[in-house]
Write a protein that holds these residues in place. Structure first.
Motif, mmCIF file in Angstrom:
data_model
loop_
_atom_site.group_PDB
_atom_site.id
_atom_site.type_symbol
_atom_site.label_atom_id
_atom_site.label_comp_id
_atom_site.label_asym_id
_atom_site.label_seq_id
_atom_site.Cartn_x
_atom_site.Cartn_y
_atom_site.Cartn_z
ATOM 1 N N ASP A 24 9.338 0.769 9.832
ATOM 2 C CA ASP A 24 10.020 1.732 10.702
ATOM 3 C C ASP A 24 9.102 2.208 11.822
ATOM 4 O O ASP A 24 9.564 2.584 12.895
ATOM 5 C CB ASP A 24 10.522 2.934 9.894
ATOM 6 C CG ASP A 24 11.693 2.583 8.980
ATOM 7 O OD1 ASP A 24 12.290 1.494 9.137
ATOM 8 O OD2 ASP A 24 11.994 3.399 8.078
ATOM 9 N N GLU A 25 7.801 2.183 11.565
ATOM 10 C CA GLU A 25 6.816 2.614 12.561
ATOM 11 C C GLU A 25 6.296 1.459 13.411
ATOM 12 O O GLU A 25 6.043 1.609 14.594
ATOM 13 C CB GLU A 25 5.628 3.299 11.870
ATOM 14 C CG GLU A 25 5.970 4.604 11.209
ATOM 15 C CD GLU A 25 6.449 5.661 12.180
ATOM 16 O OE1 GLU A 25 5.871 5.786 13.277
ATOM 17 O OE2 GLU A 25 7.418 6.378 11.832
ATOM 18 N N ALA A 70 7.622 1.672 0.644
ATOM 19 C CA ALA A 70 6.425 1.846 1.475
ATOM 20 C C ALA A 70 6.416 0.835 2.618
ATOM 21 O O ALA A 70 6.109 1.181 3.770
ATOM 22 C CB ALA A 70 5.169 1.694 0.627
ATOM 23 N N VAL A 71 6.768 -0.402 2.316
ATOM 24 C CA VAL A 71 6.808 -1.446 3.353
ATOM 25 C C VAL A 71 7.869 -1.107 4.398
ATOM 26 O O VAL A 71 7.631 -1.249 5.604
ATOM 27 C CB VAL A 71 7.048 -2.833 2.730
ATOM 28 C CG1 VAL A 71 7.331 -3.882 3.801
ATOM 29 C CG2 VAL A 71 5.841 -3.245 1.894
ATOM 30 N N ILE A 107 0.383 -4.785 8.949
ATOM 31 C CA ILE A 107 1.398 -5.477 9.739
ATOM 32 C C ILE A 107 0.718 -6.108 10.949
ATOM 33 O O ILE A 107 -0.108 -5.473 11.596
ATOM 34 C CB ILE A 107 2.503 -4.501 10.182
ATOM 35 C CG1 ILE A 107 3.203 -3.929 8.944
ATOM 36 C CG2 ILE A 107 3.495 -5.188 11.119
ATOM 37 C CD1 ILE A 107 4.240 -2.889 9.236
ATOM 38 N N GLU A 108 1.108 -7.332 11.233
ATOM 39 C CA GLU A 108 0.507 -8.046 12.353
ATOM 40 C C GLU A 108 1.512 -8.182 13.501
ATOM 41 O O GLU A 108 2.666 -8.542 13.298
ATOM 42 C CB GLU A 108 0.067 -9.442 11.904
ATOM 43 C CG GLU A 108 -0.709 -10.198 12.955
ATOM 44 C CD GLU A 108 -1.182 -11.540 12.445
ATOM 45 O OE1 GLU A 108 -0.732 -12.564 12.985
ATOM 46 O OE2 GLU A 108 -1.993 -11.558 11.502
ATOM 47 N N ILE A 109 1.027 -7.877 14.711
ATOM 48 C CA ILE A 109 1.798 -8.081 15.934
ATOM 49 C C ILE A 109 0.885 -8.796 16.921
ATOM 50 O O ILE A 109 -0.181 -8.275 17.264
ATOM 51 C CB ILE A 109 2.278 -6.755 16.559
ATOM 52 C CG1 ILE A 109 3.102 -5.949 15.567
ATOM 53 C CG2 ILE A 109 3.074 -7.020 17.841
ATOM 54 C CD1 ILE A 109 3.463 -4.564 16.060
ATOM 55 N N ILE A 162 0.516 8.952 5.972
ATOM 56 C CA ILE A 162 -0.767 9.645 6.008
ATOM 57 C C ILE A 162 -1.470 9.345 7.326
ATOM 58 O O ILE A 162 -2.001 10.227 7.981
ATOM 59 C CB ILE A 162 -1.668 9.209 4.832
ATOM 60 C CG1 ILE A 162 -1.008 9.541 3.488
ATOM 61 C CG2 ILE A 162 -3.050 9.846 4.946
ATOM 62 C CD1 ILE A 162 -1.682 8.912 2.288
ATOM 63 N N GLU A 163 -1.449 8.057 7.677
ATOM 64 C CA GLU A 163 -2.222 7.637 8.857
ATOM 65 C C GLU A 163 -1.683 6.305 9.347
ATOM 66 O O GLU A 163 -1.263 5.458 8.559
ATOM 67 C CB GLU A 163 -3.686 7.488 8.438
ATOM 68 C CG GLU A 163 -4.617 6.997 9.498
ATOM 69 C CD GLU A 163 -6.042 6.806 8.985
ATOM 70 O OE1 GLU A 163 -6.886 6.480 9.816
ATOM 71 O OE2 GLU A 163 -6.295 6.972 7.768
ATOM 72 N N ILE A 164 -1.717 6.119 10.666
ATOM 73 C CA ILE A 164 -1.389 4.831 11.278
ATOM 74 C C ILE A 164 -2.581 4.408 12.126
ATOM 75 O O ILE A 164 -3.030 5.159 12.981
ATOM 76 C CB ILE A 164 -0.123 4.917 12.166
ATOM 77 C CG1 ILE A 164 1.084 5.345 11.326
ATOM 78 C CG2 ILE A 164 0.143 3.571 12.844
ATOM 79 C CD1 ILE A 164 2.350 5.570 12.127
ATOM 80 N N ASP A 165 -3.081 3.227 11.838
ATOM 81 C CA ASP A 165 -4.200 2.681 12.607
ATOM 82 C C ASP A 165 -3.680 1.477 13.395
ATOM 83 O O ASP A 165 -3.428 0.425 12.830
ATOM 84 C CB ASP A 165 -5.330 2.258 11.657
ATOM 85 C CG ASP A 165 -6.534 1.685 12.396
ATOM 86 O OD1 ASP A 165 -6.601 1.822 13.635
ATOM 87 O OD2 ASP A 165 -7.411 1.111 11.732
#
Length: 195
Positions: free
Chosen positions: A147-148, A141-142, A171-173, A190-193
């Motif tokens: 990858d995204e 999962a990580v 994830i922090e950027i 499922i979803e990317i926020d």
């Protein structure tokens, strides 16, 4: 019921142990959780430096089962900043939380709260208990999240909502936190926020 819970937790513990064993070496923020001490000395240990031993996911879940033997797991979280595992569970009358320091392997806190009358008697347990059979490993999962979004992994969490079990990887950027939700059975996003 007890036998089914024990079988489910044993299967999940095996899954998590496999996840811990299959992780690639690399920077801490890239790993889903720290590696337990393998017992083998590396060159730093041979030169007199101490090597930190971490509690594995498997051992943390086992500790939860010892502290709350009749509970079904409802959530599992690894926080890279606090270096804690947080394990949540529920039985027919109460909900539980156990936080374990990954480095010291000590219990940070434990909490028990009685369920409201409308949630007692197994009602809430039926809605929230995680069936661990057939779930992907946390490191998968990580990796899907990385990858995204390429950044520092801050936490991952396994939870269930609306009969769907999923991982939520944060994830922090550049001080912005992004969340990637991944189906824990199919491995699909499922979803990317993105903040």
């Amino acid at each position: 019921m007890r036998k089914q819970k024990l079988t489910t937790m044993t299967a999940f513990a095996a899954l998590l142990m496999l996840a811990a064993c299959n992780q690639d070496e690399g920077p801490e923020e890239m790993n889903p959780n720290p590696q337990p001490d393998s017992g083998e000395e590396d060159s730093a240990t041979q030169e007199g430096e101490s090597m930190t031993s971490y509690i594995s996911i498997n051992d943390a879940v086992e500790r939860f089962n010892e502290v709350f033997p009749d509970a079904s797991m409802t959530g599992l979280k690894y926080d890279a900043q606090s270096m804690n595992y947080e394990i949540d569970g529920i039985d027919d009358d109460s909900e539980y939380e156990l936080i374990i320091d990954v480095e010291t392997q000590e219990e940070v806190s434990q909490e028990t709260d009685a369920l409201d009358q409308e949630d007692a008697g197994g009602v809430e347990r039926e809605r929230e208990a995680i069936d661990t059979e057939g779930l992907i490993e946390p490191n998968e999962a990580v990796q899907t999240a990385h990858d995204e979004i390429d950044g520092a992994m801050r936490s991952w969490e396994l939870e269930r909502d609306d009969n769907r079990t999923y991982y939520e990887v944060k994830i922090e950027i550049d001080q912005d936190e992004h969340e990637v939700k991944i189906d824990a059975q199919s491995g699909e996003i499922i979803e990317i926020d993105r903040d």
